[in-house]
Every structure is written in structure tokens, then in C-alpha cells.
Scaffold this motif. Sequence first.
Motif, mmCIF file in Angstrom:
data_model
loop_
_atom_site.group_PDB
_atom_site.id
_atom_site.type_symbol
_atom_site.label_atom_id
_atom_site.label_comp_id
_atom_site.label_asym_id
_atom_site.label_seq_id
_atom_site.Cartn_x
_atom_site.Cartn_y
_atom_site.Cartn_z
ATOM 1 N N VAL A 1 0.833 -1.201 -0.050
ATOM 2 C CA VAL A 1 0.033 -0.197 0.224
ATOM 3 C C VAL A 1 0.933 1.137 0.109
ATOM 4 N N PRO A 2 1.630 1.416 -0.924
ATOM 5 C CA PRO A 2 2.685 2.297 -1.032
ATOM 6 C C PRO A 2 2.405 3.971 -0.648
ATOM 7 N N HIS A 3 0.907 4.126 -1.380
ATOM 8 C CA HIS A 3 0.342 5.528 -1.087
ATOM 9 C C HIS A 3 -0.145 5.831 0.436
ATOM 10 N N ASP A 4 -0.306 4.844 1.277
ATOM 11 C CA ASP A 4 -0.927 4.991 2.436
ATOM 12 C C ASP A 4 -0.532 4.026 3.845
ATOM 13 N N ILE A 5 0.699 4.139 3.843
ATOM 14 C CA ILE A 5 1.505 3.463 4.881
ATOM 15 C C ILE A 5 1.079 3.527 6.202
ATOM 16 N N GLU A 6 0.921 4.602 6.646
ATOM 17 C CA GLU A 6 0.282 5.097 7.897
ATOM 18 C C GLU A 6 -1.302 4.541 8.101
ATOM 19 N N GLY A 7 -1.959 4.575 6.987
ATOM 20 C CA GLY A 7 -3.269 3.917 6.947
ATOM 21 C C GLY A 7 -3.059 2.257 7.119
ATOM 22 N N MET A 8 -2.024 1.653 6.655
ATOM 23 C CA MET A 8 -1.541 0.215 6.649
ATOM 24 C C MET A 8 -1.386 -0.168 8.141
ATOM 25 N N ILE A 9 -0.702 0.800 8.598
ATOM 26 C CA ILE A 9 -0.147 0.569 10.003
ATOM 27 C C ILE A 9 -1.301 0.464 11.025
ATOM 28 N N ASN A 10 -2.352 1.389 10.667
ATOM 29 C CA ASN A 10 -3.591 1.314 11.794
ATOM 30 C C ASN A 10 -4.157 -0.029 11.299
ATOM 31 N N LEU A 11 -4.276 -0.624 10.130
ATOM 32 C CA LEU A 11 -4.831 -1.847 10.212
ATOM 33 C C LEU A 11 -4.264 -2.980 10.960
ATOM 34 N N PHE A 12 -3.054 -2.962 10.879
ATOM 35 C CA PHE A 12 -2.124 -3.799 11.740
ATOM 36 C C PHE A 12 -2.113 -3.602 13.297
ATOM 37 N N GLY A 13 -2.917 -2.550 13.692
ATOM 38 C CA GLY A 13 -2.979 -2.112 15.086
ATOM 39 C C GLY A 13 -2.130 -1.506 15.764
ATOM 40 N N GLY A 14 -1.135 -0.562 14.925
ATOM 41 C CA GLY A 14 -0.107 0.265 15.493
ATOM 42 C C GLY A 14 1.174 -0.085 15.083
ATOM 43 N N ASP A 15 2.010 0.793 15.522
ATOM 44 C CA ASP A 15 3.482 0.755 15.142
ATOM 45 C C ASP A 15 3.912 -0.458 15.443
ATOM 46 N N LYS A 16 3.883 -1.152 16.962
ATOM 47 C CA LYS A 16 4.616 -2.278 17.396
ATOM 48 C C LYS A 16 4.198 -3.601 16.583
ATOM 49 N N ASN A 17 2.669 -3.517 16.372
ATOM 50 C CA ASN A 17 2.210 -4.843 15.672
ATOM 51 C C ASN A 17 2.659 -4.995 14.221
ATOM 52 N N PHE A 18 2.974 -3.459 13.663
ATOM 53 C CA PHE A 18 3.515 -3.371 12.128
ATOM 54 C C PHE A 18 5.004 -3.930 12.135
ATOM 55 N N ILE A 19 5.744 -3.284 13.051
ATOM 56 C CA ILE A 19 7.195 -3.543 12.935
ATOM 57 C C ILE A 19 7.355 -5.234 13.120
ATOM 58 N N LYS A 20 6.502 -5.877 14.007
ATOM 59 C CA LYS A 20 6.515 -7.342 14.474
ATOM 60 C C LYS A 20 6.550 -7.971 12.986
ATOM 61 N N ARG A 21 5.288 -7.412 12.196
ATOM 62 C CA ARG A 21 4.946 -8.328 10.965
ATOM 63 C C ARG A 21 6.264 -7.869 9.790
ATOM 64 N N LEU A 22 6.585 -6.992 9.938
ATOM 65 C CA LEU A 22 7.858 -6.715 9.003
ATOM 66 C C LEU A 22 9.123 -7.501 9.298
ATOM 67 N N ASP A 23 9.134 -7.446 10.773
ATOM 68 C CA ASP A 23 10.314 -8.395 11.061
ATOM 69 C C ASP A 23 10.203 -9.968 10.713
ATOM 70 N N SER B 1 1.976 9.851 3.672
ATOM 71 C CA SER B 1 1.093 8.927 3.749
ATOM 72 C C SER B 1 -0.250 9.527 3.385
ATOM 73 N N PHE B 2 -1.154 8.714 2.638
ATOM 74 C CA PHE B 2 -2.375 9.493 2.054
ATOM 75 C C PHE B 2 -3.508 9.636 3.277
ATOM 76 N N THR B 3 -3.192 9.235 4.343
ATOM 77 C CA THR B 3 -4.273 9.182 5.418
ATOM 78 C C THR B 3 -3.260 9.190 6.724
ATOM 79 N N ASN B 4 -3.312 10.045 7.637
ATOM 80 C CA ASN B 4 -2.333 9.883 8.939
ATOM 81 C C ASN B 4 -3.288 10.264 10.055
ATOM 82 N N ASP B 5 -4.729 10.073 10.007
ATOM 83 C CA ASP B 5 -5.428 10.307 11.049
ATOM 84 C C ASP B 5 -5.767 8.947 11.658
ATOM 85 N N LEU B 6 -6.055 8.704 12.847
ATOM 86 C CA LEU B 6 -6.201 7.365 13.479
ATOM 87 C C LEU B 6 -7.720 6.962 13.222
#
Length: 970
Positions: free
Chosen positions: A532-554, A732-737
Motif C-alpha cells: 500500500v505504497p500511498h498509505d503506509i500510515e493507514g496500513m499501520i493502523n490496520l495492523f493495530g499500530g506501530d509495534k504490531n506493524f514492526i513485528k510483521r515486518l520483522d 502517507s495519504f491518511t495519517n488520522d487514526l
Amino acid sequence: MKMTSIIFIFLITCQNFSQSLTDYVDPFIGTSGTGHTFPGAVAPFGMMQLSPDTGIEGWDWCSGYRYEDLEIIGFTHTHLSGTGGADYGDILLMPTIGKVNFDPKQYRSIIDKTTERAKPGYYSVNLMKHNIKVELTATNRVGLHKYCFPKSNSSNVIIDLKHGISDKSIESKINIESNNTIVGYRRSKGWAENQIVYFVIEFSKPFINSGIALEDKIQDGKKEVKGENVKAFVSFNTSMNEIILAKVGISSVDIQGAKNNLTKELPDWNFNQVKDQTESSWNDVLSKIKVEGGTKEQKTIFYTSLYHSFIHPNILSDADGRYRGMDNEIHVADGYIQYTVFSLWDTYRALHPLFTLVQPDRNIDMIKSLIAKYNESGILPVWELSSNETGTMIGYHSIPIIADAILKGFKNFDVEKAYEAMLHSANMNHLGLESYKKLNYVASDLEHESVSKTLEYAFDDWCIAMAAYKLGKKEDYELFAQRALNYRNLFDGDSGFMRGKKSNGNWVSPFNPFEVTRDFTEANAWQYSMYVPHDIEGMINLFGGDKNFIKRLDETFSASSKLEGKILSDITGLKGQYAHGNEPSHHMAYLYNFTSEPWKTQKTIREIMDNLYTDKTDGLIGNDDCGQMSAWYIFSAMGFYPVCPGSNQFVLGTPLFEKITISNSNETKFVITSENLTSENCFIKSVSLNGKSFKSAYITYDDITKGGKLNFNLTSNLDGINSNLFNKIPYSFTNDLFVSTPYSANEFTYFDDSLLVELGCRTADAIIYYTLDNTDPDQKSNKYLKPFKISNSITIKAIAYKNGYRQSSIEKIEFNKLNYLQSLELENFEHGINYKYYEGKFSSVYDINEIEFIDTGNINNFSLSPAKIVDHFGIIFDGFIDIPKTGIYFFTTQSDDGSVLLIDDNKVVDNDGSHAALETSGMIPLQKGFHKIKLLYFEDYEGESLEAGIKGPDLKKQLIPDEMLFRISK
């Protein structure tokens, strides 16, 4: 310091700066393994790609050449660089000695590999069978052959128009105009449905004998012959080491166009002059980026990557501006150069963003070319080849290239016409777009590659939205801004992956993210779930936040490299489940810059550069795809990458060289320097731009093009630099929570008697509300407190809320009570199944029924052994399957190309359409006993395979065994 030391340093410095950049280019890199590059002579973006062919059939020979091959068939004038599809190889010339033989098995030659040489614009080799040294060079539109013959009264040159790389000559013509000139054309059908190349060949010495063959038989006395299989020869008397040159001009328009190209670009016979001029042209384009420092290997990889990036798209229009268009009519490129070979699914990601920096004028001509192709064909190209739309790959990726130029402020093309073309592509109803527009996702049961198409369409729609905003088209902006968020509808919060969804709203089951299935394009769920190259912040929200997203990347970079599926050739360069050998993964290592742990981007990027690129012949870990693989390396070695083309931002990584100078078109220079650069020091300690501390995780297009200096201070020590390195994350296209979409934790949504429904949400502390009457839920609906029991088929709609967050989208889930299909009573049956065999060009299994079968019989299982040809055939199998126990059964087909499996006339597996080997599954509840089974299959081209599998109660996943299949005995 002693004077001798000063002089020595001065001499070394002068030597370094006088070094020709082409010395660092090795065209053999990528000619082994999966790179699919060619080593021959080509000018930057040249129409002429003059190169040896060592093989013409099979995926490994998409470019016509593999380094490990020890024989050369001949030298042809058109080639594709780094593609995963095969074509071209037009107008073969092969010098020989002795009696003329038109059989390629006879005129081909073993080569002396120790004599093989290649550099930009030049190739040479010794043919051992004929004792001939061959040298090749080229201008933009003309190839120049140099043959050093031994003493012989039968020194020949074979001209073979039947020869082509995985295509078929459908009409060719040769005309011997004089004793040193031959003209003609070759029209072929392959990946490009209708390709035509006109040519003129001039020899530096009159030939003493010549002849034309039709179907390999000499046509006595004829100077002009036309047909499917046309070949010719010319012969010379030669003294020892006598040089004979052959100039070959080509054109898509007509013979006169080929002659004009030859006359204007190569009027003389000076081989070395042409070679030197083409090398000079390469030095000019390579010098747009100058690197200092680094090892010789790193420089070789870098400049070879830059070389590979400047081959395609290549010139299509003749010297007089004429070219053959998508409508097969002749057009004139007025004031620009028309280009062809647009591998857009690959190249929009990094190659075209690279062009905007160092080849902006060419990039605008390429955009003008795309607009012209829209005018000629009625739609923007998807994968255009020689003015043919191949329909290969997905998305409408002409759009990012055009939108990127609009958003960067380029105006020297017809912006309104381009915008019209963009809207037209997005408003079509083909390739899953009908369900995409209606359901806000591509439905898996209606279209293959549904997940990949949804995600790629969403990015393209963001590009349209941004262009609309720039052009003041408010209504279009609002529509496409909403469509750009469609990626959210395929995120499964339970598994944390993007996942195929049916038209009824249910997920495709069973689901295994390691499987290569029909829902993904040359990938699996691991490789596409972060696209989702245009909305990474939105994608991070889908994963449930920063830590969850980092975990999936790892997890992505460390997961098992196991793949379940059959297209391993397209998923290469695995680092965990990150697949660097294919494009959907290319941005992923840079995503850590959107999180609290950006240092992981720097570490991962350096590992990829160090381990997945080499200066060996197999130095590309996947298809170069017309320069995309190479462009990734160029950007990453400079220290940044265009994660989201169109955003005008380049996300920081870690540079590979001590100094890099980018020369912009406006004569400014952008200099990147690295302090404390070593093989261990890849982590950024600090960054400065033009002498001032720089805290952004990205630089902009304007930063680069207006000139300046970017300095990296590197270290191997992470202590104290993580928390405050960047204070501005990339676009990121969206950056609201917002609250992540709720999900069902039930893997299967069907049941026998009852089911305990469990709902969840990845956003911590979110409250879920649901309805059971198919109405849209809100905060007045049922509040989900704990799992609840259902006993009948029902549709649940759920939504989630959290204070301070925007509400989630609505999730619709159908739960179905099972109805087992009754078994059949059979008499007079025996083992085996029946088949009917068909031949024809099919795009769907349902096309098969439109023609008469040509053979029928019976067979033990679903085998392709009845096929009499390797391409363009179909088989329909039918019989009965003996189900051993009442229960739920999962059936699979793995096929290349299309297959559909039916049980009791119910479509269970839909794996239809032309594609590489993919596996697709389906579920059906069956009673114990006999059930009708039918399997429809067709093969298009390039590879054929078919397997049918089963899994059920007490039956592990396996191929359907022979003993379960029956037919009525006669």
C-alpha cells in the motif's frame, strides 16, 4: 610530504577521473540465473539490440542468450532485456564456411568462450566451427557486423527469417536488390500478436553468389521470395583474415524507413568509429550519476545497473519520425521520439522515477508515447510490446508515470488528453474492475489475482486522485480518493494478511499465506500484504499500530522461505518471505522508516545490496524486468528510494559510496557524501542537507533537482541514535487514526448444527457492534461482548469504534449451514476417467466447448499425456469420484494455464484464465459415495502443467489417487 608522493597522488587522481565509466559495465551480468539480460551491442534506448542467440525456446531464453551455453545459433537485431516473457530475435545473420545449410542445427557454431567480449555498444566472439571472428556494434537504429573470415571460396552469411525467440514467423519476404544489398521484412506472432520488422542489409563487398530458400529449398533464379519460412545466403571469396562488414537497418514502417535509418545513421563503413561513438553515448548517459569510493565490484554492479536501466523502453520511431502504431497504421512522432517496450507493472516503481531525475526529457517523450498509444488503441498500455498490447500483468500502470510527471509540474505534454486517458482506464469494466467498482474490492470468485489487482488498482486510483487535485478536478478527486482506500477491504484482521474475498463478502478458505494461489500475481500473501505504497500510515493502523506493524515486518524478513505453489521461478531472492527477485517486495525494506525503528531499513537495505547483487553472470537474483531490478540498486546505493511514486519523496536508506554526484537536466548537481563509510558502518548517526541538520526520513524531488549537498554520518553503533533520528516520516495519504476493520476469528464460516461466532479487532480497546438482519450496524446495534452461538445460516455485519479514532469500515460475513450433496448409484463402472482433446487458442476453459474435439479416450487420472502439441490445446476430463466418508472436502487444481473443477455440476475450483502455474482451492460438503467430477483445462503458451488435489476427513492433502476415479464401463 615528499614531491614524489605528491606526483603519485596527482597521477592516481587524474587516472581515476579519466576512467571511462563504460569500463565498469559488464553486459554479461544477468545472463545466467534468472536475470534474462543479453550481452550484445545496443545504444542507449536504441531500437537496435544486436546480440547473439544461444537458445530460442523456454523461459530461460527470454532474451535469447544464456552465458553457460557453448553454441551460438546466430546474431539477431531485436532483444528484450530482463523480461519474464520471450519474443523478438528478428532477422538472423550467421557467417559460415563451406556448403550452405539452412538447418540451424548445422549452421550454428561452438564458440570459444575465452574470446567472448562485451561492453556497452560492442560484442565479439570467435566461432570455432567456422573459424570466424565476429564483432558487433550499433547506432540507435542500425547494427554493424564485422566478420573476419579465413581464406575460403565459400565464405557465407546465412539470413534466417524463420528464426525468432519463442515466436512464429507468419509472413516473411526477402528481395536481393543487388550484389551487395538485401531487403525484406519479417512478420511474426508471439508475445506480440502482430509484430513486423522491415530491414535492409548492405555488405561492404559484393557477394559472388546468393540464393533464397522457401521451406529450406533454394528457389532457383528467384531474387524475391515470400512465405512463412524464408531464408537466404550470400557467398564471398575471402583471403586469410579478410574483413567483411554488414550494415543492417530496421524499421517498423517499411523498407524505405529501414533504408533511411541506415543512410542517416551509418553512411560509412568505419566499425571502430561507430563503436567509439556508441561507447561515448553510453559514457554521456552513465555520467549523469558519478560515484566515488566503494570497491571495484560495487562500481561494476552500479554502472551495469545503470546500463541495464537505459535499454528499455527503446526507440520505435524512425529517423524521419514515422512509426507503426497500435492500430497498425503509420503515424508520425511530431517533435518527439516514440518509444516501445513498456513493462509498466515493473518499471513504474523505480525505473521511471529514475528517469525523472536523470532522463527527464526522454521520460516526457515516453509519456507522449503512452498518450499516442491511447489515441491509437483506445486505452492506455498495460504491457506494450512493438505496438502490441500483450495484456501481461495487472493494474493500469501507465497512470503512475503520467501522474508523477503532472505532480512534479511537467507541462510539456498534453496534460488534459493524458488525464482523459487515465480516467478511461480506471472506468473500464474488464479485469475485475466491475466488481472493484461495485464491491470496493475485486472479488476472488469473479476474477483471478483479485488481491493483487485490488491493491494495485487502489494505488493507481490514488495517482488519479492526486492528479485530479493538482488539476482542480474536485469531484474526480473525491471519487478516486475513496477508491484509493479500497485496499482496506481485503485486510483480514484475524490473520493479519491481505486475503482473497468472495463476492458474498466471505474470505477464501482455507488460507495459507505461504501458498502461491490465484489471488496473487507472482507472489503470495506475505509479499502483497504490505503493498500500500500511498498509505503506509493507514496500513499501520490496520495492523493495530506501530509495534504490531514492526513485528510483521520483522516476521516477513525472518519467516521460513518455504513456498507452497509452483511458480518458484517468479519468486526469487528470498530473505524470509521478502522476495527481492520480484517487484511487489521492492519497497518493503524502506517501510521501517514509517515506524519507530528506522535503523532496520538501513540494516536490511545494506544486506540486500551486499548479498543479492553480484558482479557475476548470475548477479541478478530475479528478472531484471527492463531495468526495474537495476533501478532499485541504483536508488538504494545512492541512499534513498521512491516508495510512493507521485509523492515527490524519496525515502532514506543508507548510501554505498563515499560520494555520489547526480547531474540534473537544469545543469545543477546534487551531491551525496558519506562520512565514516565502511562495510560495517551502515547506520545513520546524523544527516545534513546543505550544511544544516536534517531530521526528515525522506528528501524531495525539489531538493535534488535544485542542487545541493546531502551528507550522511554513518556508524556501526546503534546506541542513542534510534529515538531522535527522524522527526518527519514520509508521505502517507491518511495519517488520522482509524479503527481497524473487525473480523471473524472463525476460520470457516460454515457449520453442521451450530457455530460459536467469535469477533475481533486489531485496534486495542475498540468496541464492536453488529447486526444479524443484514442492516448496517452503528453504536445502537448489538454490542459484542463475548462469542455467541448461531444455528442457522445468517449474515453478520460488524463495525468497530474507539474514542478519538475514526470508526472502522463495515465488515460483512456470511455464515452458512452445510447441505451435503447426495451421492449417486452407479452400475457397470471401472477405474479411470474419460477425456476429450481439443486444439485452438483459448483464453478461458469455456472457449473449449465452442469447437469440436479432435480426439477422445480414457485415462487413469488428470494427465496431459493426451496432448499432441505443447501450446494452444484443451482437455475436458469427466468421470466419477468415490468419496470415502461424509464430510467437508477441499479440492485444488494447480495448472498452467487455466482449469476449472466441478463436482456434481457445482463449480468448486475456479482456476481459469491464462497464467503461470498457480494453485486454487475450493470447498464442498459431500456424502459418502460416488459423485460426478469434471475438470476443464487449457494450455496457452510457455509451459504446461496440471494437478488435481483433495483433502478431507481422514484424508490429508494429496493428489487425487487413481483408485478414487471411475468411469462407466462399456
